[in-house]
Design an enzyme around this catalytic site. Structure first.
Site, mmCIF file in Angstrom:
data_model
loop_
_atom_site.group_PDB
_atom_site.id
_atom_site.type_symbol
_atom_site.label_atom_id
_atom_site.label_comp_id
_atom_site.label_asym_id
_atom_site.label_seq_id
_atom_site.Cartn_x
_atom_site.Cartn_y
_atom_site.Cartn_z
ATOM 1 N N LYS A 182 0.846 -1.203 0.000
ATOM 2 C CA LYS A 182 0.000 0.000 0.000
ATOM 3 C C LYS A 182 0.878 1.249 0.000
ATOM 4 O O LYS A 182 1.922 1.278 0.667
ATOM 5 C CB LYS A 182 -0.911 -0.028 1.232
ATOM 6 C CG LYS A 182 -1.962 1.081 1.260
ATOM 7 C CD LYS A 182 -2.889 0.932 2.465
ATOM 8 C CE LYS A 182 -3.982 1.981 2.490
ATOM 9 N NZ LYS A 182 -4.880 1.831 3.650
ATOM 10 N N SER B 200 -10.044 -0.554 6.859
ATOM 11 C CA SER B 200 -9.424 -0.353 5.542
ATOM 12 C C SER B 200 -8.680 -1.545 4.968
ATOM 13 O O SER B 200 -8.309 -1.522 3.801
ATOM 14 C CB SER B 200 -8.475 0.846 5.590
ATOM 15 O OG SER B 200 -9.200 2.034 5.499
ATOM 16 N N SER C 118 -9.821 1.754 2.664
ATOM 17 C CA SER C 118 -8.935 2.513 1.802
ATOM 18 C C SER C 118 -7.884 1.667 1.066
ATOM 19 O O SER C 118 -7.325 2.121 0.073
ATOM 20 C CB SER C 118 -8.199 3.588 2.617
ATOM 21 O OG SER C 118 -7.375 2.998 3.586
#
Lengths: 473, 132
Positions: free
Chosen positions: A79, A178, A154
């Site tokens: 990420k 997330s 997210s």
């Protein structure tokens, strides 16, 4: 041999690499080919690293010398809020678009030590603020199961990469769901570990009392492998805790508590509820005891979350001033520089949360909001402590609905926030939680659903054990 | 600074308002539920404190969004009620973590890399516009 990416897991790939069925370089090349083929549609990655094959060559050397760890040669997606030295790390924000990490996050260092190959950095909601990846400054990621839908967020890029076979596994970060919610939307496994079990050093902070890095994988066993590789006390993050060697859960006599009153609210999709009840039946048929429990204050988690999180966001985001790193827009004086830089660099949701956070922390409202939220947070923790005297696992759906359409909720932040209703409690309490793929909502395109299992502090072992049982591993 | 209180029955009377900051008026209901009326100038003030420029149109949108979020999170007051807020920091299982203030890292080890990240720099310093 032909590498079948679809059914590949970390443990299988490890076996093949050791036996010499294929090399890490070939494995990495297969993933690069797959990315080339599908990522134009999915947009899971912000960048594919240019040195993937040379990373894989060095992993091959380690494997040949029987060095490295369980992740040697395993291609992972990271990420874009996790720092890897010398590489860009933008948190999907214009303010960090060209920022190059000057050091390794602890998780990146640990993964490098074990020989993992980093394929690239994945798309996310800007600074991890969002539940759909639509808040990325670099365009939304699409759900691999239905390109007109969001992958969740997210960590949407990380989940979509694994679900589409563009990475064997990935890292995400989870502040209010997330990792788990995108895992659920994309039909993969996502773990939010116990708060403090994985170092946050080098993770771009959002809500510091809630943030935790976690793996997104195809299987519970793979999640366990990555969790074991990244966990542990770290001098660079004083909130880390000593993680005892993972206990092995006794899969017999495991009791699952279901907060029925909390789960069966008007906001939940009927297909989700039916799938959840079917999943509980499946656990029962495997010998798990399922019983009703009451968590009286857990229904306030989302309200507590949307008070504490923006407060922490507004503090954490103050560092982006355009002076020390990142974007800098020059104005007529210093304060003008701040305003212009933050206006040009920060997206709408980020600015909304900063203003909301400034409000709940302001004099006169601090007691009314922030302090009350902290008090209710304690009540929620107490609810869990009480419940875990009688059960080993608490189960809920991961999200109240399957993946929604791109654009469907982007004009209504509150409605977007409501999709976090089942995931925020674990962050509020700091307990570990895993999302497991539990089936599909049938339709024109079948949409994945997930079940969430939570356990007591440091008992990820119970989640992995139940996860393996549930997924038939 | 004082605001107006409107009870459920609709009578208005003055209530005490925070005096040290320009933030929203509170309309208080009898059951101690608050309904927040935020004004544009409050959004402007908070944005200014946060060093954020917001356009006129965006101000209106933020006003509406933040009002609806605040009305939602307001439910924590029903459970917290008038509870003793000294409890709010109750963290019985947590303790402060200290380390010895020595031998932590080599002086200057990261300096060059960190200065390198700065948009404007000169002779090993980060350069900013004059403050006073």
């Amino acid at each position: 041999m032909m590498i079948n990416l679809k059914n590949l897991t970390i443990s299988k790939a490890r076996g093949h690499l050791i036996k010499g069925d294929f090399k890490a370089v070939e494995l990495a090349q297969s993933y690069l080919d797959r990315i080339e083929e599908t990522d134009q549609d999915i947009n899971a990655y912000l960048e594919i690293f240019s040195d993937v094959l040379s990373q894989a060559e060095s992993a091959d050397r380690k494997i040949a010398k029987k060095e490295g760890g369980l992740l040697s040669g395993i291609p992972l997606a990271i990420k874009d809020n996790i720092l890897i030295k010398g590489r860009k790390c933008s948190a999907s924000s214009k303010i960090l678009a060209d920022y190059v990490a000057p050091y390794d996050s602890t998780v990146a260092r640990k993964l490098k030590d074990t020989g993992a190959v980093f394929l690239g950095r994945t798309n996310m909601d800007e600074f991890a603020m969002g539940g759909s990846t639509e808040n990325s400054a670099f365009g939304p990621t699409k759900n691999p199961h239905d390109l007109s839908r969001v992958p969740g967020g997210s960590s949407g890029g990380s989940a979509a990469a694994v679900a589409s076979g563009e990475a064997l596994a990935s890292l995400g970060s989870d502040t209010g769901g997330s990792v788990r919610q995108p895992a659920s939307f994309c039909g993969v496994v996502g773990l939010k570990p116990t708060y403090g079990s994985v170092s946050r050093y080098g993770l771009i902070a959002m809500g510091s009392s809630l943030d935790q890095i976690g793996p997104i994988t195809k299987t519970a066993a793979d999640a366990e492998i990555i969790f074991n590789a990244i966990k542990g006390k770290d001098i660079m993050d004083s909130t880390t805790i000593e993680t005892a060697d993972l206990k092995t859960a006794d899969s017999k006599n495991i009791r699952i508590g279901v907060p029925t009153g909390f789960v069966e609210n008007e906001g939940i999709d009927e297909a989700v509820l039916k799938n959840f009840n079917d999943s509980l039946e499946k656990f029962k048929s495997m010998g798990y005891e399922v019983k009703d429990i009451n968590l009286p204050n857990v229904k306030y988690s989302l309200a507590v979350y949307y008070t504490i999180m923006p407060a922490e966001v507004s503090s954490n985001m103050a560092r982006f001033d355009g002076m020390r790193y990142g974007l800098h827009i020059s104005g007529k004086n210093l304060i003008d520089d701040y305003f212009l830089t933050r206006e040009a660099g920060l997206g709408k949701e980020v600015r909304r949360r900063i203003i909301l956070g400034a409000y709940v922390l302001s004099s006169g409202y601090y007691d009314a909001y922030y302090n009350k939220a902290n008090f209710v947070r304690t009540l929620i923790k107490n609810d869990y402590a009480e419940a875990f005297r009688n059960v080993d696992i608490i189960a809920t759906p991961t999200a109240p609905s399957p993946a929604f359409k791109i654009g469907e909720k982007s004009d209504n932040p509150l409605e977007m926030y409501l999709s976090d209703m089942f995931t925020t409690p674990a962050n509020i309490a700091g307990i570990p939680a895993i999302s497991l793929p539990s089936g599909f909502k049938a339709g024109a395109k079948n949409l994945p659903l997930g079940i969430q299992l939570m356990s007591n502090y440091g008992r990820e072992d119970i989640l992995f054990g139940a996860g393996k049982d549930f997924l038939g591993e | 600074m004082s605001g107006n209180l409107r009870s459920a029955a609709g009578e208005e009377r003055a209530i005490r308002q925070p005096t040290d900051m320009c933030v929203p008026r509170i309309m208080e209901f009898r059951d101690s539920q608050y309904l927040f009326m935020i004004e544009l100038k409050d959004i402007e003030k908070l944005a200014e404190l946060s060093r954020i420029n917001v356009s006129g149109e965006e101000k209106q949108a933020f006003l509406k969004d933040i009002e609806s979020i605040l009305n939602y999170v307001d439910q924590i007051k029903t459970v917290a009620g008038e509870a003793d807020m000294t409890m709010s920091r109750q963290e019985t299982e947590l303790a402060n973590v200290f380390r010895e203030d020595k031998d932590c890292r080599d002086l200057g080890r990261f300096t060059e890399a960190l200065i390198e990240s700065a948009p404007e720099k000169e002779n090993g310093y980060i350069k900013v516009k004059k403050i006073l």
